[in-house]
Design a protein around this motif. Structure first.
Motif: not given
Length: 139
Positions: A110-120, A122-135
């Motif tokens: 997993a790694r954080e990929a950013g999000g909303t940078s302006d606290g003013s 109306g909606i605030i976001t945060s983003v994580i990108r996940f990678r799964f190694f499946l078999e």
């Protein structure tokens, strides 16, 4: 993991009302999927799957001029990091198993990929990108 509604590629819909859930919620977007694990013994029974989770904070319903907050978005992000948490007893594997019939998740990233940078906003976001190694397990 967060206990909040999740929408697949869209805002989650409340099945009881047919209306979108108000924030906070998560939007889950499937990204890349590769079926070659780049090993010499690759039998094409593996897949590397990437997903993006966008954690959305927002105004409090019924409260005029309220806004989403970084604390709420960060709380949801912190909860989601538990998806890659290793077992605490020293055994191999992850604290929170993925229940996918016939599939074993060998590794997670997993790694954080950013999000909303302006606290003013109306909606605030945060983003994580996940990678799964499946078999495939054949079960």
């Amino acid at each position: 993991m967060t206990g909040k509604p999740v929408g697949r590629r869209t805002v989650p819909i409340n099945p009881a009302t047919g209306q979108p859930y108000p924030p906070p919620y998560t939007i889950l977007d499937p990204l890349d999927r590769v079926s070659d694990d780049r090993t010499l013994a690759d039998r094409h029974t593996t897949a590397v799957c990437d997903y993006q989770a966008t954690f959305v904070s927002g105004p409090t319903p019924g409260t005029p001029d309220s806004r989403g907050g970084d604390e709420q978005a960060q709380w949801m992000t912190d909860r989601a990091w538990k998806l890659i948490e290793r077992r605490t007893d020293g055994a191999p594997g992850y604290q929170h198993p993925l229940a996918i019939p016939g599939v074993h998740c060998d590794r997670r990233e997993a790694r954080e990929a950013g999000g909303t940078s302006d606290g003013s906003d109306g909606i605030i976001t945060s983003v994580i990108r996940f990678r799964f190694f499946l078999e495939e397990t054949g079960a």
